[in-house]
Design a protein around this motif. Structure first.
Motif, PDB file in Angstrom:
ATOM      1  N   HIS A 118     140.925  24.195  37.808  1.00 44.65           N
ATOM      2  CA  HIS A 118     141.163  24.032  39.241  1.00 44.65           C
ATOM      3  C   HIS A 118     139.855  24.364  39.943  1.00 44.65           C
ATOM      4  O   HIS A 118     139.362  25.494  39.848  1.00 44.65           O
ATOM      5  N   VAL A 119     139.268  23.398  40.635  1.00 43.29           N
ATOM      6  CA  VAL A 119     137.903  23.535  41.145  1.00 43.29           C
ATOM      7  C   VAL A 119     137.914  23.701  42.662  1.00 43.29           C
ATOM      8  O   VAL A 119     138.494  22.879  43.389  1.00 43.29           O
ATOM      9  N   ILE A 120     137.235  24.755  43.121  1.00 42.79           N
ATOM     10  CA  ILE A 120     137.086  25.033  44.550  1.00 42.79           C
ATOM     11  C   ILE A 120     135.612  24.873  44.887  1.00 42.79           C
ATOM     12  O   ILE A 120     134.761  25.590  44.343  1.00 42.79           O
ATOM     13  N   ALA A 121     135.297  23.936  45.760  1.00 41.18           N
ATOM     14  CA  ALA A 121     133.910  23.663  46.142  1.00 41.18           C
ATOM     15  C   ALA A 121     133.631  24.284  47.496  1.00 41.18           C
ATOM     16  O   ALA A 121     134.330  23.994  48.471  1.00 41.18           O
ATOM     17  N   SER A 122     132.604  25.129  47.562  1.00 40.62           N
ATOM     18  CA  SER A 122     132.207  25.764  48.817  1.00 40.62           C
ATOM     19  C   SER A 122     130.917  25.132  49.318  1.00 40.62           C
ATOM     20  O   SER A 122     129.945  25.006  48.568  1.00 40.62           O
ATOM     21  N   VAL A 123     130.902  24.726  50.601  1.00 42.59           N
ATOM     22  CA  VAL A 123     129.746  24.064  51.207  1.00 42.59           C
ATOM     23  C   VAL A 123     129.457  24.683  52.565  1.00 42.59           C
ATOM     24  O   VAL A 123     130.247  25.460  53.095  1.00 42.59           O
ATOM     25  N   GLY A 124     128.312  24.303  53.134  1.00 44.32           N
ATOM     26  CA  GLY A 124     127.902  24.875  54.405  1.00 44.32           C
ATOM     27  C   GLY A 124     128.461  24.186  55.631  1.00 44.32           C
ATOM     28  O   GLY A 124     128.445  24.755  56.724  1.00 44.32           O
ATOM     29  N   SER A 125     128.932  22.958  55.491  1.00 48.15           N
ATOM     30  CA  SER A 125     129.467  22.214  56.632  1.00 48.15           C
ATOM     31  C   SER A 125     130.402  21.130  56.123  1.00 48.15           C
ATOM     32  O   SER A 125     130.357  20.751  54.935  1.00 48.15           O
ATOM     33  N   ALA A 126     131.223  20.595  57.029  1.00 48.34           N
ATOM     34  CA  ALA A 126     132.148  19.536  56.644  1.00 48.34           C
ATOM     35  C   ALA A 126     131.404  18.317  56.127  1.00 48.34           C
ATOM     36  O   ALA A 126     131.827  17.665  55.162  1.00 48.34           O
ATOM     37  N   ALA A 127     130.272  18.009  56.757  1.00 45.59           N
ATOM     38  CA  ALA A 127     129.500  16.841  56.331  1.00 45.59           C
ATOM     39  C   ALA A 127     129.025  16.986  54.898  1.00 45.59           C
ATOM     40  O   ALA A 127     129.016  16.018  54.129  1.00 45.59           O
TER      41      ALA A 127
END
Length: 321
Positions: free
Chosen positions: A162-171
């Motif tokens: 189960h993969v959770i991807a964390s990013v800095g912005s929606a784009a």
């Protein structure tokens, strides 16, 4: 004879200039490769400014090209083979590469995509392996829009996690669900259940928060530190049920892992996203974009063959940018 290369120069834009260096000489178990593309990593930018790669030395680790001289000991690919390599001093027109530090590129895989695999792909593959990834694992990938992050998302999803991807912005989160992310978060907002594996390339305060979300027996693999910020852990944050924070660096030759990654990419099981592609004369612009987190996926530089100038003529040196 000499070849052109991107060498470290602290006084130049992005601390790198295009210059000439001696033609490489291959050892018995090395091949000579005429390089067509190189791939720029965040670590390369730090190497150029930190002194880890000294002034005048050739920068880089990722290269693809064509073998022009086979290994004298009879090992490795033949002349004419298309190869991808993870090797020091990769940012040159011609490089000498250990035969176990490269892999042949399948005919169906474009060289500009293959060159994105060495540092980012091997880091993702090995860090997940070191963390003890299993099919039921909950995996958090920070900085998931970058080169390592996108590969880690895909490889973890292929393993059934189960993969959770964390990013800095929606784009920056666009497309990650299609790559296999079950959840795409801005920062760590909304993550309230423990995770078993963390592949962290951000560091700083986000690493501290991620650590607090790690389940007992879990592992954080610290593969980068793009935030440039210190990580300050509150008292007793590291006291409790056993879990680990492990530093990561690629060690040993990567040929076998490169063969795995190129095969996956060739069959369409691993997507390689090129967020920026420039001639290597525009290194400084690409470096600025990468450092400013404006490159989704990988930044690739095309190696152009320029006219040679007499070695005594200092006009041969070209500041990149």
């Amino acid at each position: 004879m000499s070849v052109r290369a991107l060498v470290v120069d602290p006084s130049a834009p992005a601390a790198v200039r295009l210059d000439e260096v001696p033609d490489p000489v291959a050892g018995p178990s090395q091949v000579l490769v005429d390089v067509t593309h190189v791939s720029l990593n965040y670590g390369d930018l730090n190497d150029a400014r930190s002194g880890r790669v000294p002034p005048g030395a050739v920068l880089g680790s990722d290269a693809v090209g064509v073998v022009t001289r086979a290994a004298a000991d009879g090992t490795g690919p033949a002349v004419g083979a298309r190869v991808v390599a993870l090797t020091p001093g990769a940012f040159a027109e011609r490089v000498a590469v250990d035969v176990d530090a490269l892999a042949e590129v399948p005919a169906s895989l474009d060289l500009a995509r293959a060159v994105a695999l060495p540092v980012a792909g091997v880091t993702a593959l090995r860090s997940l392996r070191a963390a003890g990834l299993g099919p039921d694992s909950r995996v958090l990938v920070t900085g998931a829009s970058g080169g390592v992050g996108r590969f880690a998302v895909q490889l973890a999803a292929r393993a059934g996690a189960h993969v959770i991807a964390s990013v800095g912005s929606a784009a920056r989160g666009e497309g990650l669900a299609e790559l296999g992310a079950d959840e795409v978060l801005i920062g760590l907002d909304g993550l309230d259940r423990p995770v078993d594996v963390i592949i962290d390339s951000v560091g700083g305060s986000q690493l501290v928060t991620a650590w607090s979300l790690l389940a007992p027996g879990g592992s954080v693999q610290s593969v980068g530190w793009t935030s440039g910020e210190p990580a300050v852990f509150p008292p007793y944050a590291t006291v409790g049920p056993a879990k680990s924070l492990t530093s990561f660096v690629i060690e040993g030759n990567a040929g076998a892992d490169l063969a795995t990654l190129t095969a996956l990419a060739a069959e369409g099981a691993l997507t390689v996203e090129i967020g920026r592609q420039d001639p290597w004369e525009r290194f400084a612009e690409a470096a600025e974009a990468l450092r400013g987190r404006r490159v989704p996926g990988k930044a690739v530089l095309e190696v152009s063959r320029g006219e040679r100038q007499p070695s005594a003529d200092h006009s041969r040196q070209a500041e990149v940018g």
